[in-house]
Design an enzyme around this catalytic site. Structure first.
Site, short mmCIF file in Angstrom:
data_model
loop_
_atom_site.label_atom_id
_atom_site.label_comp_id
_atom_site.label_asym_id
_atom_site.label_seq_id
_atom_site.Cartn_x
_atom_site.Cartn_y
_atom_site.Cartn_z
N ARG A 80 1.03 -1.29 -0.13
CA ARG A 80 -0.18 -0.19 0.14
C ARG A 80 1.38 1.41 -0.31
O ARG A 80 0.93 1.16 0.81
CB ARG A 80 -1.15 0.23 0.81
CG ARG A 80 -1.72 1.25 1.50
CD ARG A 80 -2.93 1.43 2.84
NE ARG A 80 -3.10 3.09 2.29
CZ ARG A 80 -3.42 3.61 3.53
NH1 ARG A 80 -2.58 3.38 4.76
NH2 ARG A 80 -3.82 4.79 3.47
N HIS A 124 -3.45 11.13 0.62
CA HIS A 124 -2.47 10.91 1.94
C HIS A 124 -2.18 12.38 2.78
O HIS A 124 -1.48 12.59 2.41
CB HIS A 124 -1.44 9.06 2.06
CG HIS A 124 -1.31 9.16 3.07
ND1 HIS A 124 -1.56 7.51 3.72
CD2 HIS A 124 -0.73 9.71 4.86
CE1 HIS A 124 -0.54 7.53 5.32
NE2 HIS A 124 -1.04 9.02 5.24
N GLU A 169 -7.32 8.54 6.52
CA GLU A 169 -7.90 9.13 7.37
C GLU A 169 -8.39 10.51 7.06
O GLU A 169 -7.46 11.77 8.15
CB GLU A 169 -6.52 9.18 8.54
CG GLU A 169 -6.12 7.64 8.90
CD GLU A 169 -5.02 8.03 10.15
OE1 GLU A 169 -4.91 8.65 10.17
OE2 GLU A 169 -4.18 6.61 10.44
N ASN A 296 -7.53 1.82 10.24
CA ASN A 296 -5.87 2.70 10.55
C ASN A 296 -6.23 2.02 12.05
O ASN A 296 -7.19 3.00 13.02
CB ASN A 296 -5.16 3.13 10.01
CG ASN A 296 -4.80 3.57 8.61
OD1 ASN A 296 -5.45 2.56 8.13
ND2 ASN A 296 -4.48 4.60 8.05
N TYR A 298 -3.94 1.95 16.04
CA TYR A 298 -2.59 2.29 16.77
C TYR A 298 -3.44 2.09 17.92
O TYR A 298 -2.45 1.10 19.26
CB TYR A 298 -2.24 3.10 16.57
CG TYR A 298 -1.47 3.86 14.86
CD1 TYR A 298 -0.22 3.25 14.56
CD2 TYR A 298 -2.42 3.69 13.74
CE1 TYR A 298 0.31 2.40 13.27
CE2 TYR A 298 -2.33 4.18 12.90
CZ TYR A 298 -0.59 3.63 12.66
OH TYR A 298 -0.63 3.49 11.43
N GLU A 366 -3.57 0.01 8.36
CA GLU A 366 -2.38 0.31 9.06
C GLU A 366 -2.06 -0.11 10.32
O GLU A 366 -3.81 0.08 11.01
CB GLU A 366 -2.15 2.10 9.11
CG GLU A 366 -1.49 2.91 7.95
CD GLU A 366 -0.74 4.40 7.91
OE1 GLU A 366 -1.11 4.91 8.89
OE2 GLU A 366 -1.82 5.26 7.53
#
Length: 465
Positions: A80, A124, A169, A296, A298, A366
């Protein structure tokens, strides 16, 4: 130290790695590339840590064959990466830059020769500065320019791209960029940020239309949805949690997957949300069916009630919603001070799947961790914390077991890179980059991830790469 066991995922599950153009390419003013908002932002004193810029970054523009070789050795199915809008259309619209088109031709051909399927992100965060000068994402014309850009990319690369991602995002673009000012373009606005959020979704819808018309194989969007918890069961904290759900998640998921706007947006933004930027037909455009949604993730967040920074609702930024974020999880923190809570990832995916019957298949686009690492005298990079993080979060297998249709996982990131406002301090890569020499050194986590992919293929009897 013993490496963690390899999580087991179903046959056909795909593994990949991810990067983004401004974070790795460099060559910021070569071969006709126009400036982006991140060029402007990073060159503005005080905006990034240590005044770091992406002028050179990892020099991927010149070193992409070496990086594709690293991907091939890693054994990934997919890669990606993002296109730099201003490399293709230096003014954001109008004349196309042939040398910019040629660069991605070379990269795509190199990937395909290595047996790696490209997954291309159109946006992005690196909006051409020329479009920001004309209003940026606050205005609908930028969404229309995005559709033009999508058509250019699809026409040139559609025969070779497996998977298209319109936006990465959009929360960060709209709210971190136009409300908090921590990212480009560095604005602190209320209505402007909410208009940007809507126009990002309109741009997504218009781009989907262009990609479909060009015969795109798979089309989706990537969202950084948050797993949110209330700090307590006090009514104030629960109300703050409800507002935070709108800000972080529902502003995207409701238009995309439920055909409407969030129920609680009025109390979240004190009447700022329903602005003149919404036009008849927008929801139908935004909610066009997708082939997948990228997630994504985290870390989770805990939300508690907090005073507004600005008493007058008309003067508040879009993120001033009377809520504060904290991380009281008592777990290990990455160097970003993010708590490591793999179970929250499973909770997020299961909740999302149960909430939206129209949710398309999920790709983890991600997931990764910033850790302190360095090259030892014998030339190795030991990063056991990152390996443990990846092993824990690849318990996305638990979400699959619970019935969530997760098709693949892309680690962030292939290599250390320009980490936006944090400059070069934070290292997320499986490959360490020496920013003085640009030497690439695979870390222990790289070898662990390669072992995982190899073991998965052996277990599911997939052909060896």
């Amino acid at each position: 130290m013993t490496s963690p066991a390899f999580p087991e995922l179903p046959a056909g599950f795909r593994f990949g790695a991810a990067t983004a153009a401004y974070q790795i390419e460099g060559a910021h003013d070569e071969d006709g590339r126009g400036p982006s908002i991140w060029d402007t932002f990073s060159h503005t004193p005080g905006r990034t840590l240590g005044g770091a810029t992406g002028d050179t970054a990892c020099d991927h523009y010149h070193r992409y064959p070496e990086d594709v070789a690293l991907l091939r050795e890693l054994g990934v199915d997919d890669y990606r990466f993002s296109l730099a809008w201003s490399r293709l259309l230096p003014e954001g619209t109008g004349p196309v830059n042939p040398k910019g088109l040629d660069f991605y031709d070379r990269l795509l051909d190199e990937l395909l020769a290595a047996g790696i399927a490209p997954a291309v992100t159109l946006y992005h965060w690196d909006l051409p500065q020329a479009l920001e000068d004309r209003g940026g994402w606050r205005v609908r014309q930028t969404a229309e320019a995005f559709a033009e850009y999508a058509a250019v990319a699809a026409d040139r690369y559609g025969d070779r791209v497996e998977r298209w991602i319109t936006l990465n995002e959009p929360f960060c673009t709209a709210f971190v960029g136009y409300a908090e000012g921590r990212h480009a373009p560095g604005a602190r606005e209320g209505r402007g940020a909410l208009a940007a959020a809507h126009h990002l979704l309109v741009g997504h819808g218009l781009a989907v239309r262009e990609l479909r018309a060009a015969g795109a194989r798979e089309v989706g969007i990537t969202l950084n949805l948050e797993r949110l918890h209330a700090a307590s069961d006090r009514s104030e904290d629960l109300a703050a949690l409800r507002r935070a759900e709108v800000l972080h998640n529902e502003v995207w998921t409701e238009p995309l997957f439920a055909g409407g706007y969030p129920d609680h947006e009025g109390e979240t933004w004190a009447g700022l949300a329903d602005g003149p930027w919404r036009l008849p037909g927008d929801l139908r455009l935004i909610g066009a069916p997708l082939d997948f949604v990228g997630i994504n993730f985290y870390r989770p967040l805990t939300i508690e009630a907090a005073p507004h920074r600005e008493d007058d609702p008309e003067r508040r930024t879009a993120t001033d919603i009377g809520a504060a974020e904290s991380n009281p999880y008592g777990t290990r923190l990455t160097t970003m001070d993010w708590p490591v809570v793999p179970a929250a990832f499973t909770e997020l995916l299961v909740d999302l799947d149960s909430r939206y019957p129209r949710l398309p298949p999920v790709w983890i686009t991600e997931n990764g961790s910033a850790e302190a690492d360095g090259v030892t005298p014998d030339g190795h990079v030991h990063d056991p914390e990152r390996t443990d993080y990846l092993a824990g979060h690849l318990a996305v297998a638990d979400a699959v077991a619970a019935g969530v249709d997760v098709r693949g996982y892309y680690v962030w990131s292939l290599m250390d890179n320009f980490e936006w406002a944090w400059g070069y301090e934070q290292r997320f890569g499986l490959v360490r980059v020496d920013y003085g020499t640009l030497t690439r050194t695979p870390k222990d986590s790289y070898h662990w991830y390669r072992g995982l992919i190899t073991a998965h293929r052996a277990r599911t009897e997939e052909p060896a790469r």
